[in-house]
Design a protein around this motif. Structure first.
Motif, PDB file in Angstrom:
ATOM      1  N   LYS A  11       0.808  -1.255   0.081  1.00 51.75           N
ATOM      2  CA  LYS A  11      -0.140   0.002  -0.045  1.00 51.75           C
ATOM      3  C   LYS A  11       0.860   1.197   0.074  1.00 51.75           C
ATOM      4  O   LYS A  11       1.936   1.221   0.705  1.00 51.75           O
TER       5      LYS A  11
ATOM      6  N   ILE B  71       0.973  13.726  -1.615  1.00 53.28           N
ATOM      7  CA  ILE B  71      -0.150  12.822  -1.044  1.00 53.28           C
ATOM      8  C   ILE B  71       0.539  12.219   0.174  1.00 53.28           C
ATOM      9  O   ILE B  71       1.494  11.771   0.069  1.00 53.28           O
ATOM     10  N   ASN B  72      -0.173  12.364   1.228  1.00 48.66           N
ATOM     11  CA  ASN B  72       0.014  11.282   2.481  1.00 48.66           C
ATOM     12  C   ASN B  72      -1.444  10.587   2.543  1.00 48.66           C
ATOM     13  O   ASN B  72      -2.454  10.934   2.787  1.00 48.66           O
ATOM     14  N   GLU B  73      -1.034   9.240   2.547  1.00 51.50           N
ATOM     15  CA  GLU B  73      -2.336   8.448   2.421  1.00 51.50           C
ATOM     16  C   GLU B  73      -2.679   7.944   3.747  1.00 51.50           C
ATOM     17  O   GLU B  73      -2.729   6.994   4.217  1.00 51.50           O
ATOM     18  N   THR B  74      -3.118   9.020   4.656  1.00 47.49           N
ATOM     19  CA  THR B  74      -3.638   8.765   6.239  1.00 47.49           C
ATOM     20  C   THR B  74      -2.777   8.068   6.887  1.00 47.49           C
ATOM     21  O   THR B  74      -3.053   6.897   7.471  1.00 47.49           O
TER      22      THR B  74
ATOM     23  N   SER C 280     -12.828   3.064  -3.429  1.00 46.22           N
ATOM     24  CA  SER C 280     -11.516   3.006  -3.698  1.00 46.22           C
ATOM     25  C   SER C 280     -11.192   1.867  -4.722  1.00 46.22           C
ATOM     26  O   SER C 280     -12.033   0.999  -4.820  1.00 46.22           O
TER      27      SER C 280
ATOM     28  N   ARG D  73      -0.702   7.405  -7.985  1.00 43.28           N
ATOM     29  CA  ARG D  73      -0.533   6.513  -6.764  1.00 43.28           C
ATOM     30  C   ARG D  73      -1.103   5.119  -7.242  1.00 43.28           C
ATOM     31  O   ARG D  73      -1.973   4.917  -7.738  1.00 43.28           O
TER      32      ARG D  73
END
Lengths: 117, 110
Positions: free
Chosen positions: A44, A56-59, B1, B97
């Motif tokens: 991930k 982006i910081n994916e939480t 998602s 991403r």
């Protein structure tokens, strides 16, 4: 020549410690990423950086703090390590970050295997 | 998602046999990447597919993206022990991403 390199390859540490993982790419890319692969092999994304700036910081918990001193390096510092942080951390880079929907292939480093005891 | 399902989860084949693995998305794919991972190593980029119906080949590996852009397959012809590993499909979920499936583990028996 290694395109994307990470150090260390292995890291064993105690809960509560603070540790850093380093990543360097010699591809001349502008964008770098950190991914986490957990014990179930699920990979991930955590962060993406473009030209030293966080995109982006994916939480991700704020115990994880990436730092990019220049666009060829993206380091990951982890404070107060927890058991659940044990995983393989992969760094990756790409030429760009997908502006206007352009696909940019990501190239991955060999991974850093972190074990928190 | 973005959800990616890879099947079969694991596959054992005799050397010399062909094999196919699949990656199915819950959403339309705008960029689908195939990577290979060997134990203790990083991910090696194989191919990227973008257009519906697109097909790419490299050596004995062929990847296809269906017309609806929701499923991709990876086919290996005359498998060799060097093809063993975990094959991961990844989809662009925006801003480059990648969201990955859980992988297809391929074992090739000599």
């Amino acid at each position: 020549d290694t395109a994307v390199s990470q150090t260390p390859k292995y890291l064993v540490t105690q809960m509560g410690n603070d540790k850093s993982i380093k990543c360097e790419q010699n591809l001349g890319h502008d964008t770098m990423y950190w991914y986490k692969q957990d014990s179930k092999k699920f990979l991930k994304i955590m962060f993406s950086y473009n030209n030293k700036e966080l995109i982006i910081n994916e939480t991700v918990p704020n115990r994880f703090s990436p730092k990019s001193p220049d666009k060829a390096h993206l380091n990951l510092h982890i404070n107060s390590l927890e058991l659940g942080d044990s995983a393989v951390y992969f760094c990756a880079s790409s030429q760009g970050w997908g502006l206007a929907g352009i696909q940019e292939t990501q190239y991955f480093g060999p991974g850093t295997r972190l074990l928190v005891l | 998602s973005q959800e990616l399902e890879q099947s079969p989860q694991s596959l054992i084949v005799q050397e010399g046999k062909n094999l196919t693995i699949n990656c199915t998305s819950s959403k339309t794919l705008y960029g689908l990447y195939w990577y290979k991972q060997k134990y203790g190593e990083g991910l090696i980029f194989l191919m990227m597919l973008q257009k519906g119906g697109e097909e790419k080949s490299h050596e004995k590996i062929t990847a296809k993206l269906d017309e609806k852009k929701q499923q991709s397959s990876l086919h290996i012809t005359a498998s060799q022990p060097s093809h063993a590993g975990i094959y991961l499909c990844g989809a662009d979920k925006g801003n480059n991403r990648l969201a990955f499936g859980k992988g297809n583990q391929v074992v090739v028996i000599p």
